[in-house]
Write an enzyme that holds these catalytic residues in place. Structure first.
Site, PDB file in Angstrom:
ATOM      1  N   ARG A 202      -1.734  -5.526  -8.561  1.00 11.86           N
ATOM      2  CA  ARG A 202      -0.613  -6.425  -8.265  1.00 11.86           C
ATOM      3  C   ARG A 202      -0.354  -7.408  -9.385  1.00 11.86           C
ATOM      4  NH1 ARG A 202      -3.261  -7.931  -2.629  1.00 11.86           N
ATOM      5  NH2 ARG A 202      -4.970  -7.915  -4.130  1.00 11.86           N
TER       6      ARG A 202
ATOM      7  N   LYS B 271     -18.022  -6.741   6.816  1.00 12.63           N
ATOM      8  CA  LYS B 271     -16.775  -7.510   6.749  1.00 12.63           C
ATOM      9  C   LYS B 271     -16.075  -7.400   8.095  1.00 12.63           C
ATOM     10  CE  LYS B 271     -12.612  -7.489   3.820  1.00 12.63           C
ATOM     11  NZ  LYS B 271     -11.995  -6.787   2.676  1.00 12.63           N
TER      12      LYS B 271
ATOM     13  N   SER C 263      -3.051  -7.760   2.657  1.00 10.99           N
ATOM     14  CA  SER C 263      -3.290  -7.655   4.108  1.00 10.99           C
ATOM     15  C   SER C 263      -3.785  -8.976   4.673  1.00 10.99           C
ATOM     16  CB  SER C 263      -4.333  -6.571   4.393  1.00 10.99           C
ATOM     17  OG  SER C 263      -3.887  -5.320   3.960  1.00 10.99           O
TER      18      SER C 263
ATOM     19  N   HIS D 121       0.842  -1.204   0.000  1.00  7.73           N
ATOM     20  CA  HIS D 121       0.000   0.000   0.000  1.00  7.73           C
ATOM     21  C   HIS D 121       0.879   1.258   0.000  1.00  7.73           C
ATOM     22  CE1 HIS D 121      -3.170  -2.609   2.194  1.00  7.73           C
ATOM     23  NE2 HIS D 121      -3.667  -2.328   1.011  1.00  7.73           N
TER      24      HIS D 121
HETATM   25  O1  PNS Z   1      -8.747  -2.956   0.292  1.00  2.17           O
HETATM   26  P1  PNS Z   1      -9.980  -3.469  -0.394  1.00  2.17           P
HETATM   27  O2  PNS Z   1     -10.884  -4.184   0.581  1.00  2.17           O
HETATM   28  O3  PNS Z   1      -9.675  -4.289  -1.608  1.00  2.17           O
HETATM   29  O4  PNS Z   1     -10.780  -2.154  -0.912  1.00  2.17           O
HETATM   30  C1  PNS Z   1     -11.979  -2.270  -1.646  1.00  2.17           C
HETATM   31  C2  PNS Z   1     -12.657  -0.891  -1.737  1.00  2.17           C
HETATM   32  C3  PNS Z   1     -12.929  -0.345  -0.363  1.00  2.17           C
HETATM   33  C4  PNS Z   1     -11.740   0.083  -2.466  1.00  2.17           C
HETATM   34  C5  PNS Z   1     -13.968  -1.055  -2.546  1.00  2.17           C
HETATM   35  O5  PNS Z   1     -14.710  -2.098  -1.992  1.00  2.17           O
HETATM   36  C6  PNS Z   1     -14.807   0.188  -2.534  1.00  2.17           C
HETATM   37  O6  PNS Z   1     -14.529   1.130  -3.246  1.00  2.17           O
HETATM   38  N1  PNS Z   1     -15.833   0.215  -1.660  1.00  2.17           N
HETATM   39  C7  PNS Z   1     -16.690   1.368  -1.476  1.00  2.17           C
HETATM   40  C8  PNS Z   1     -18.140   1.030  -1.807  1.00  2.17           C
HETATM   41  C9  PNS Z   1     -18.393   1.232  -3.300  1.00  2.17           C
HETATM   42  O7  PNS Z   1     -18.260   2.311  -3.803  1.00  2.17           O
HETATM   43  N2  PNS Z   1     -18.757   0.136  -3.968  1.00  2.17           N
HETATM   44  C10 PNS Z   1     -19.064   0.129  -5.382  1.00  2.17           C
HETATM   45  C11 PNS Z   1     -17.809  -0.027  -6.234  1.00  2.17           C
HETATM   46  S1  PNS Z   1     -18.230  -0.048  -7.944  1.00  2.17           S
END
Ligand code: PNS
Length: 174
Positions: A104, A55, A141, A31
């Site tokens: 990644r 989650k 993570s 990150h």
């Molecule tokens: O670290 P992660 O868990 O892979 O992050 C995922 C994250 C938080 C970036 C993604 O789930 C997100 O943007 N969530 C916010 C909710 C949202 O906007 N969902 C619709 C995406 S199209």
């Protein structure tokens, strides 16, 4: 003729602000690689912890924010925040026009592309995909937590303050 403004062109009256959203449970060296590199591209970079009620997480949102604040303290144009709901709503409310995501491997791409296109369709918010440093292409993570839980050495995968918190949590033998 259609003209396009160059998003990387400095503008006197426009702050180029981007968000790097994620769970950051906890922040890893991977990150940090993405945060540090993307902070060089924008006037302000907001690292935003997504508050995901559905989650379960090892660290609370406040702990994740605190760790991020410690490790990004040296970058003056980086700030840490958290949000609930859609990332595009967070962008709109905070004058952010770009989402930065680290990639990644090809396996990340399918879902990230889907989200990027959805976010663009929902609100016109673009996504910048930044290839991760190959050194961190395997890093997640979830793996850090799994390894630390069973006493494996994660000292090369996370910053020292995160290692300390994992240790305090009894999640590593370090
Ligand atoms: O670290 P992660 O868990 O892979 O992050 C995922 C994250 C938080 C970036 C993604 O789930 C997100 O943007 N969530 C916010 C909710 C949202 O906007 N969902 C619709 C995406 S199209």
């Amino acid at each position: 003729m259609t003209t396009f403004s160059n998003p990387l062109q400095p503008s006197a009256n426009r702050v180029r602000r981007a968000v790097c959203p994620g769970s950051f449970d906890p922040v890893t060296n991977g990150h940090l690689d993405i945060i540090g590199r993307s902070a060089q591209l924008y006037d302000e970079l907001v690292v935003a912890v997504f508050v995901n009620q559905s989650k379960s997480s090892l660290f609370s949102v406040d702990e994740r924010r605190a760790m991020l604040e410690e490790v990004t303290a040296a970058w003056e144009n980086v700030r840490v925040d958290s949000f609930q709901g859609l990332v595009v709503d967070y962008c709109r409310d905070n004058g952010i026009s770009v989402i930065v995501k680290g990639l990644r491997a090809v396996s990340d791409f399918d879902y990230e592309l889907q989200m990027a296109q959805m976010n663009r369709g929902l609100a016109g918010i673009d996504t910048l995909f930044m290839p991760t440093n190959p050194e961190y292409s395997f890093l997640a993570s979830s793996l850090v937590k799994e390894i630390a839980k069973w006493g494996g050495d994660v000292s090369s995968l996370v910053p020292p303050n995160v290692l300390k918190r994992l240790t305090e949590r009894g999640s590593t033998t370090q």
